[in-house]
Design a protein around this motif. Structure first.
Motif, short mmCIF file in Angstrom:
data_model
loop_
_atom_site.label_atom_id
_atom_site.label_comp_id
_atom_site.label_asym_id
_atom_site.label_seq_id
_atom_site.Cartn_x
_atom_site.Cartn_y
_atom_site.Cartn_z
N ARG A 278 0.84 -1.19 0.00
CA ARG A 278 0.00 0.00 0.00
C ARG A 278 0.88 1.25 0.00
O ARG A 278 1.74 1.41 0.87
N ASP A 279 0.68 2.10 -0.96
CA ASP A 279 1.45 3.34 -1.08
C ASP A 279 1.30 4.16 0.21
O ASP A 279 0.19 4.57 0.56
N GLU B 67 7.44 0.96 13.72
CA GLU B 67 6.35 0.55 14.61
C GLU B 67 5.13 0.06 13.82
O GLU B 67 3.98 0.38 14.16
N GLY B 68 5.39 -0.68 12.75
CA GLY B 68 4.31 -1.23 11.96
C GLY B 68 3.66 -0.26 10.99
O GLY B 68 2.70 -0.62 10.30
N LYS B 69 4.18 0.96 10.91
CA LYS B 69 3.60 1.98 10.04
C LYS B 69 4.60 2.35 8.95
O LYS B 69 5.75 2.70 9.24
N TRP B 70 4.18 2.25 7.69
CA TRP B 70 5.03 2.66 6.57
C TRP B 70 4.89 4.15 6.33
O TRP B 70 3.78 4.69 6.38
N LEU B 71 6.03 4.79 6.06
CA LEU B 71 6.03 6.23 5.82
C LEU B 71 6.86 6.54 4.58
O LEU B 71 7.92 5.94 4.36
N CYS B 72 6.37 7.48 3.78
CA CYS B 72 7.15 8.04 2.67
C CYS B 72 7.91 9.22 3.25
O CYS B 72 7.38 10.34 3.34
N ILE B 73 9.15 9.00 3.66
CA ILE B 73 9.83 9.94 4.54
C ILE B 73 10.16 11.28 3.89
O ILE B 73 10.38 12.27 4.58
N TYR C 232 7.78 10.62 11.17
CA TYR C 232 8.83 9.59 11.10
C TYR C 232 9.82 9.75 12.25
O TYR C 232 10.14 8.78 12.95
N VAL C 233 10.29 10.98 12.47
CA VAL C 233 11.25 11.23 13.56
C VAL C 233 10.64 10.88 14.91
O VAL C 233 11.28 10.26 15.76
#
Length: 262
Positions: free
Chosen positions: A48-49, A124-130, A140-141
């Motif tokens: 998932r994007d 923590e299980g969460k994807w981020l487009c940093i 993210y930080v």
């Protein structure tokens, strides 16, 4: 040869709608004799994007249109003094290496250039487009527990991308090595992070990988430096790591940006 090895296209969902011809014509005006279109490759099926606007990359259907369009462009400019290459910027996504390999095995033969880049990191299980924007980077930080941990996690992920083995389909170049610095003016650091980047260069050398010398950071108001940082570029030169200039242009006017300065 003046080469711009990192250029996006109107097929980029978060880019401009400037025509492919506009990119090439601007390159010709700037004396560029080789250009690689490296559009964001489709994300793996099932991934998932993480970008809030879900516009990080092409769909697979659009990918086929993109390949055909650049191949037609190559024919259109076959007598012009410019070498046009069709390629992709491929996301390295930790844990999704097999899906990435499957894409390369299926589509690699039609590609003349591939950049392997890190944009997405899981915390923590969460994807981020940093690099999406400052607020996503702040999240993210925070999830990492601080800016130093955020740098550590980023460089660990880039290290995984450098170590990833895609066999005969290995992408030859690592994209924007210090993208973590995109918002550095609002996220200053007091710790030493440089050694981690130097270690990545040494690892790239052993893996025979080239380095994307990316001018996009000079166009970002909160960055103001290239990816990688100038002192790392100098180190890469001393190590004889192949270096490929890339504008990372998402609109035609940015093709070749800062080329003469860099």
């Amino acid at each position: 040869m003046k080469r711009d090895g990192h250029v996006h296209t109107p097929f980029c969902p978060h880019g401009s709608k400037d025509s492919l011809e506009a990119y090439v014509e601007n390159a010709l005006q700037k004396g560029i004799t080789s250009i690689s279109f490296t559009e964001h490759a489709p994300l793996p099926e099932g991934f998932r994007d993480p970008a809030p606007t879900k516009d990080s990359s092409m769909s697979l259907d659009t990918y086929y249109e993109y390949i055909e369009a650049v191949q037609a462009l190559q024919d259109q400019y076959r007598d012009a003094p410019i070498d046009i290459r069709v390629g992709v910027e491929l996301d390295y996504i930790s844990g999704w290496e097999q899906q990435t390999l499957s894409f390369l095995q299926t589509h690699g033969k039609s590609l003349q250039d591939i950049i392997l880049s890190v944009h997405f990191i899981e915390v923590e299980g969460k994807w981020l487009c940093i690099d999406y924007d400052e607020e996503v980077f702040r999240t993210y930080v925070s999830l990492c527990g601080g800016i130093e941990a955020a740098y550590d996690r980023y460089f660990q992920t880039v290290e995984k991308s450098v170590r990833a083995d895609f066999g005969d389909h290995q992408p030859p170049r690592i994209g924007h090595l210090t993208l973590i610095r995109k918002f550095k003016k609002n996220f200053p650091v007091s710790f030493e992070w440089e050694e981690k980047a130097f270690e990545l260069l040494h690892l790239m050398k052993t893996r025979n990988l080239a380095l994307d010398y990316n001018s996009a950071g000079l166009r970002k108001p909160l960055c103001g430096e290239t990816y990688p940082s100038p002192f790392l570029l100098q180190a890469a030169q001393k190590m004889r790591i192949p270096i490929v200039y890339g504008s990372d242009a998402h609109c035609a006017k940015d093709v070749g940006s800062f080329f003469d300065k860099l």
